[in-house]
Design an enzyme around this catalytic site. Structure first.
Site, mmCIF file in Angstrom:
data_model
loop_
_atom_site.group_PDB
_atom_site.id
_atom_site.type_symbol
_atom_site.label_atom_id
_atom_site.label_comp_id
_atom_site.label_asym_id
_atom_site.label_seq_id
_atom_site.Cartn_x
_atom_site.Cartn_y
_atom_site.Cartn_z
ATOM 1 N N CYS A 1 0.829 -1.208 0.000
ATOM 2 C CA CYS A 1 0.000 0.000 0.000
ATOM 3 C C CYS A 1 0.870 1.268 0.000
ATOM 4 O O CYS A 1 1.493 1.558 -1.012
ATOM 5 C CB CYS A 1 -1.004 -0.051 1.139
ATOM 6 S SG CYS A 1 -2.419 1.003 0.803
ATOM 7 N N HIS B 1 -3.276 -5.109 1.694
ATOM 8 C CA HIS B 1 -2.623 -5.361 2.988
ATOM 9 C C HIS B 1 -2.568 -6.860 3.284
ATOM 10 O O HIS B 1 -3.442 -7.388 3.983
ATOM 11 C CB HIS B 1 -3.397 -4.649 4.110
ATOM 12 C CG HIS B 1 -3.165 -3.177 4.170
ATOM 13 N ND1 HIS B 1 -2.247 -2.593 5.014
ATOM 14 C CD2 HIS B 1 -3.718 -2.180 3.463
ATOM 15 C CE1 HIS B 1 -2.262 -1.285 4.837
ATOM 16 N NE2 HIS B 1 -3.144 -1.007 3.897
ATOM 17 N N GLU C 1 -0.861 -8.433 5.337
ATOM 18 C CA GLU C 1 -0.628 -8.711 6.765
ATOM 19 C C GLU C 1 -1.928 -8.747 7.560
ATOM 20 O O GLU C 1 -1.922 -9.096 8.737
ATOM 21 C CB GLU C 1 0.342 -7.665 7.356
ATOM 22 C CG GLU C 1 -0.239 -6.288 7.655
ATOM 23 C CD GLU C 1 -0.491 -5.411 6.419
ATOM 24 O OE1 GLU C 1 -0.332 -5.899 5.290
ATOM 25 O OE2 GLU C 1 -0.869 -4.245 6.619
#
Ligand code: GLN
Length: 199
Positions: free
Chosen positions: A83, A176, A178
């Site tokens: 991002c 994202h 994660e």
């Protein structure tokens, strides 16, 4: 004797640092916050997390990390920008441009899907070189990637638009990874870093 764990740096200036450290831990890698040039030594890979690219780019200058990160990547070091991190890796950004590192040959359009309230989750399109079809992608004030150069491989798309690209050992990811339990993007990075993940 325990096998040595790959060490992966996470730029520690601002953004989703902790979640990346957790993801790395789950893959058996050792995370290290990077806040100074010396923190780059001995890394298997480096992650530039999502957050606010304006803040992070200022921090890169303040922490004297611009040149060292460029040298790390130019020396073949594996690097993933997610991002805001993808914006920082790009050759240029538009829509309130920020200074970028020029490490991945794409142009990043900031906040291309709208504001925070336009954040969304979408599956990656089926197919693609990296077998990432169906991967759950979380977009938060995400950029769009435009005009990839010849050396850029598109690894995943959502609605036909590239969301994960690779140029050599450098990965730019507009979502994202994660924030979900699916660690395939982190695993790709570790693979590129040249060492298998160990648990
Ligand atoms: N909109 C942010 C920027 O342009 C990126 C958002 C994110 O990293 N989730 O810097």
């Amino acid at each position: 004797m325990p096998a040595s764990r790959p060490i992966v740096g996470v730029l520690g200036i601002q953004g989703d640092i902790e979640k990346h450290l957790n993801a790395l831990d789950r893959l058996g890698a050792k995370g290290r916050r990077v806040l100074a040039p010396g923190d780059l030594s001995g890394l298997t890979a480096l992650i530039l997390p999502g957050g606010e690219s304006t803040t992070i780019s200022k921090g890169l200058v303040r922490h004297e990390l611009v040149k060292p990160i460029q040298q790390y990547a130019e020396g073949g070091g594996a690097i993933l920008g997610t991002c805001a991190g993808a914006i920082l890796l790009s050759r240029a950004s538009r829509n309130h441009p920020v200074p970028t590192l020029g490490l991945v040959d794409v142009e990043a359009e900031r906040n291309a899907y709208g504001t925070q309230t336009d954040s969304f989750v979408a599956p990656a399109d089926p197919g693609g070189a990296a077998g990432l079809g169906g991967l759950e992608c979380v977009f938060i004030r995400a950029p769009r990637l435009h005009a990839p150069g010849e050396g850029v491989e598109i690894l995943a798309c959502v609605d036909g638009a590239p969301v994960l690209v690779r140029e050599g050992n450098r990965f730019a990811c507009t979502f994202h990874p994660e924030l979900t339990d699916d660690l395939r993007v982190h695993a790709l990075l570790l693979e590129a870093g040249g060492r298998p993940c160990e648990s």
